[in-house]
Design an enzyme around this catalytic site. Structure first.
Site, PDB file in Angstrom:
ATOM      1  N   LYS B 163       1.168  -0.903  -0.164  1.00  0.00           N
ATOM      2  CA  LYS B 163       0.136  -0.339   0.173  1.00  0.00           C
ATOM      3  C   LYS B 163       0.689   1.239   0.108  1.00  0.00           C
ATOM      4  O   LYS B 163       2.494   0.837   0.253  1.00  0.00           O
ATOM      5  CB  LYS B 163      -1.010  -0.089   1.171  1.00  0.00           C
ATOM      6  CG  LYS B 163       0.049   0.166   2.747  1.00  0.00           C
ATOM      7  CD  LYS B 163      -0.957   1.170   3.151  1.00  0.00           C
ATOM      8  CE  LYS B 163      -0.306   1.433   4.579  1.00  0.00           C
ATOM      9  NZ  LYS B 163      -0.242   2.684   5.035  1.00  0.00           N
ATOM     10  N   ASP B 250      -3.051   6.948   5.112  1.00  0.00           N
ATOM     11  CA  ASP B 250      -2.345   6.082   5.804  1.00  0.00           C
ATOM     12  C   ASP B 250      -2.798   4.851   6.396  1.00  0.00           C
ATOM     13  O   ASP B 250      -1.874   3.660   7.046  1.00  0.00           O
ATOM     14  CB  ASP B 250      -0.764   6.557   7.054  1.00  0.00           C
ATOM     15  CG  ASP B 250       0.082   5.747   6.919  1.00  0.00           C
ATOM     16  OD1 ASP B 250       1.213   4.994   6.580  1.00  0.00           O
ATOM     17  OD2 ASP B 250       0.536   6.053   8.360  1.00  0.00           O
ATOM     18  N   HIS B 255      -6.359  -0.372   6.092  1.00  0.00           N
ATOM     19  CA  HIS B 255      -6.087  -1.162   7.742  1.00  0.00           C
ATOM     20  C   HIS B 255      -6.722  -1.503   7.899  1.00  0.00           C
ATOM     21  O   HIS B 255      -7.488  -2.389   8.263  1.00  0.00           O
ATOM     22  CB  HIS B 255      -4.389  -0.501   8.270  1.00  0.00           C
ATOM     23  CG  HIS B 255      -2.791  -0.835   8.283  1.00  0.00           C
ATOM     24  ND1 HIS B 255      -2.777  -1.673   6.768  1.00  0.00           N
ATOM     25  CD2 HIS B 255      -2.479   0.468   7.932  1.00  0.00           C
ATOM     26  CE1 HIS B 255      -1.765  -1.564   6.648  1.00  0.00           C
ATOM     27  NE2 HIS B 255      -1.571  -0.501   7.335  1.00  0.00           N
TER      28      HIS B 255
END
Lengths: 318, 495
Positions: B163, B250, B255
């Site tokens: 990612k 981020d 996630h």
């Protein structure tokens, strides 16, 4: 001298032990009690060293399989006694000490019926029970028989038996009676069997052709094949029924030395290449495969991770 | 191992990684030395890699094979997790390491890699993109340009992409399109290392392997869910990157939305890669997209005091180092249940956890009394890091006379109950990619669905000027985040 053991007292002693462990713990995390099964270990007859070795192995196994361990040492002097102990460790990077509990019972081998009755209230409720008979005694006399119905799984070790075929026959009968059995001699074959399975993965068509009219030569140390070589031969026969499997002795330590598969498309071989590794040859290709460690702890760890049925071993015994 | 192998014994045999090569782009970078090579070494140590594996590192720095091996030797010694380093084992493993120097934009590099693969006789190849994200598409195209990248009867060719998968929906689509020109979707492995963590995988085991929790896993019993990923550290030298990415790109887009999907998804019919990923994707598509009017009510941006003084950071930066959002899932199971997600830097402690708060008991039978506590809802905590485990908080009678209640916690600690070492997320995910198991990897539709979820927040924040900094290091973020929950009658679990 015969002393009756009171299971209630042993359970009380266990509770006191936990209270003491919690008091002794200096850190802030407390003690964590962990239990995933009851592991009953039968040490060899009148052998304090064997019982000590069993305890050491249990200490290692507890990390991956925290259990209520019950170590049973049969003796001839009529003593019947019990005591409790704990195995504690600090996990890597952890802040909390983990403890698993144990009970040591010394009993006359004539009293196994009584021991079996005593064990019932001592087993951790609602969890699997594994019985581990460490030595060859289980094959020689029937005094351990009353313990068998207590266990969901019974682990033997036929490595040192004098009559391998009789030992396998004994295990087959137990399986037929509905007991789930395991043999550490079979567990020792995992690395060898894995190497064969990987060869098959690399060339499935060649193998299936070989399976129809090929041959397999297994070389073993010692004058007579041990249970490992017999299991291995039977495993191949069950997987590829057309194979002509032969066993032959070579000089060296007992156990598997080599296996050579021959078919129309050529030869493949797997040989022991020093400690802990195999040399695999297929066509022009030669490579080595590492065998898994075969310490008692590693073998037991593998068996304790299989608490359900083990269809491959069942087929080999069946 | 195929079912047709009559020697197969899945209960005992390790999954078999076939003869293959792993080509790491960006082999001189942090990820390679901290995670990839230590994980591959550990897999080899545990006999989970074939002795014949070849690992080819590439980067711009000129290095011989031996220099690369020496460098990786030091990295493995330093970064190997929960595991001893074995020099003898390393000697064997080091022979599989090779190095090719070159510029990622230079076609000659890919010709060299092709020649190296041919010389090593490898037809199964895993390409690992551990480079700057801006190179992903170009590297994939250049692999294709030299005739590599297509799986065929001779072997498979897979690509692992770290990612971020794009920086918004449009760029994610463009990246997918360019990668798909060379690699089929089935051969594209988008890695989200959170999904490789044992505890995240254990969420599925906990929910679908037990009979008692799933009946309580719905709007009828669950009051709300909080997902927290807190870091006590700041941007630690990654200021330039963080300034561009921010907390939403981020952490949340990838996630935390993946974790949320794992917590909230429906059970799949089978534990098979596409069946599980279908359910995760379906859940991500069910998250309500916030309207422009809702964004200020349901999201909060934060920036810690001092961020603007970090190296590489614009003194007037509007990048959020903290983000919190309220999401709702528009489906039968979760309608009306808020899912609060937050992630931030310089918070009081490092923790990642999911807290599922249940509804209160319908009738307060016990009065607090002197020294007792008022009724509290049950709380189920799934801890991802640092101490992986599960805790259930409930009320119990305090010993002694009278009926005083106090909260107690029933704990399952992953490391304690299974005292043996767990594989790291990268070990799990690398082995999965090498054996063709994509269950824990993110699929194109999942990436696009999660970009769609965060797009309104990113667009709104890009338009308005925030009053940054708005929280002090060592606190739990801006006050507006507390207010966002207070409006729903809830509060963050700050412990």
């Amino acid at each position: 001298m015969t002393t009756a053991i009171d299971p209630e007292k042993i359970l009380r002693d266990l509770r006191d032990l936990w209270t003491q462990l919690a008091h002794d713990q200096s850190g802030p995390g407390g003690v964590l009690r962990a239990c995933s099964m009851t592991l009953i270990v039968v040490a060899e007859h009148d052998d304090a060293l064997d019982a000590e070795q069993a305890r050491k192995t249990i200490g290692v196994l507890m990390h991956g399989h925290p259990s209520r361990a019950i170590v049973l040492t049969p003796r001839e002097d009529g003593e019947f006694s019990g005591r409790v102990f704990a195995e504690c460790w600090m996990p890597f990077g952890g802040q909390q000490q983990i403890c698993a509990e144990g009970i040591e019972i010394t009993a006359d081998s004539e009293q196994t019926d009584e021991v079996a009755r005593l064990l019932v209230p001592l087993m951790a409720p609602d969890l699997p029970v594994v019985l581990w008979c460490r030595g060859p005694r289980a094959f020689l006399d029937r005094s351990l028989d009353p313990l068998f119905p207590l266990a969901n799984k019974i682990i033997f070790n036929t490595r040192a038996v004098r009559h391998p075929s009789s030992a396998i026959e004994f295990l087959r009968r137990m399986q037929k009676d509905g007991r789930q059995v395991a043999d550490l001699a079979w567990t020792r074959l995992t690395g060898w069997r894995e190497a064969v399975a990987h060869l098959m993965d690399a060339s499935p068509d060649g193998w299936l052709a070989a399976g129809r009219k090929g041959s397999v030569r297994i070389q073993h140390g010692g004058a007579r094949p041990g249970t490992r070589s017999l299991y291995f031969a039977r495993w191949i026969e069950r997987a590829l029924p057309g194979m002509n499997v032969t066993l032959s002795p070579v000089a060296g330590d007992p156990g598997m030395h080599s296996v050579v598969f021959a078919g129309e498309s050529g030869e493949m071989s797997i040989r022991l290449a020093g400690t802990g590794s195999l040399e695999v040859r297929t066509g022009d290709r030669v490579y080595s495969a590492l065998l898994p460690p075969d310490s008692e702890e590693c073998l037991m760890r593998e068996e304790l991770s299989i608490l359900g049925r083990d269809p491959v071993f069942e087929r080999v015994l069946g | 191992m195929p079912d047709s192998n009559p020697f197969a014994d899945p209960l005992r045999f390790q999954r078999q990684v076939p003869d293959c090569a792993i080509v790491i782009f960006g082999a001189n970078g942090d990820l390679t030395k901290r995670k990839l090579i230590p994980s591959l070494y550990r897999l080899a140590y545990e006999r989970r890699l074939p002795a014949t594996v070849s690992i080819i590192g590439t980067s711009r720095t000129a290095m011989s094979d031996d220099e690369f091996r020496a460098k990786m030797h030091d990295s493995v010694k330093e970064f190997l997790e929960d595991s001893p380093f074995d020099e003898e084992q390393w000697t064997g493993f080091a022979k599989s390491l090779h190095y090719v120097a070159g510029d990622l934009s230079d076609s000659a590099l890919y010709t060299c890699i092709k020649e190296k693969l041919a010389a090593l006789g490898r037809t199964n190849v895993l390409y690992y993109l551990s480079t700057q994200p801006s190179y992903y598409a170009e590297v994939a195209e250049k692999i294709g340009a030299v005739g590599l990248g297509h799986s065929d009867a001779k072997g498979w060719q897979r690509i692992v992409i770290e990612k971020p998968f794009g920086h918004d929906l449009a760029s994610a689509r463009e990246l997918n399109q360019r990668v798909h020109a060379v690699f089929a979707e089935a051969d594209v492995y988008r890695i989200d290392h959170y999904l490789g963590k044992e505890t995240v995988q254990n969420i599925l085991a906990f929910r679908f392997g037990n009979g008692i929790f799933e009946p309580l896993w719905n709007r009828r019993y669950v009051n709300h869910v909080q997902i927290t990923a807190a870091e006590s550290i700041g941007v630690e030298g990654r200021g330039a990157y963080y300034q561009e990415a921010g907390a939403v790109r981020d952490m949340i887009q990838n996630h935390l939305l993946q974790v949320m999907a794992t917590v909230a998804m429906e059970p799949s019919a089978a534990y098979e890669p596409d069946a599980v990923r279908d359910e995760r994707a379906k859940l991500l598509r069910s998250i309500r997209i916030l309207s422009p009017e809702e964004v200020p009510l349901y999201s909060v941006a934060g920036q810690y005091a001092g961020f603007r003084h970090e190296p590489g950071v614009d003194p007037a930066s509007q990048a959020p180092t903290y983000a919190a959002a309220t999401f709702f899932i528009d489906n039968w199971r979760w309608a009306g249940v808020p899912f609060y997600i937050r992630s931030g830097k310089k918070l009081p402690k490092r923790t990642t956890e999911i807290a599922i708060q249940y509804n209160m008991a319908p009738h307060a039978l016990f009065s607090p009394g002197e020294g007792g506590v008022t009724m509290r809802p049950n709380l189920l905590i799934l801890r991802i890091q640092p101490e992986e485990g599960i805790s259930l908080r409930f009320l119990s009678k305090q010993p002694g006379s009278g009926m005083r209640l106090r909260p107690v916690s029933m704990d399952f600690n992953y490391g304690s109950s299974f005292g043996e070492r767990s594989p790291t997320a990268y070990e799990t995910l690398l082995e999965d990619a090498l054996t063709g198991d994509a269950t824990l990897y993110t699929r194109q539709d999942m990436v696009e669905a999660s970009w769609r979820v965060v797009a309104p927040i990113l667009e709104d924040w890009a338009k308005r000027k925030c009053e940054f900094p708005n929280y002090e290091p060592g606190t739990w973020g801006p006050a507006a985040a507390d207010e966002m929950l207070a409006r729903q009658g809830h509060e963050w679990r700050n412990s």
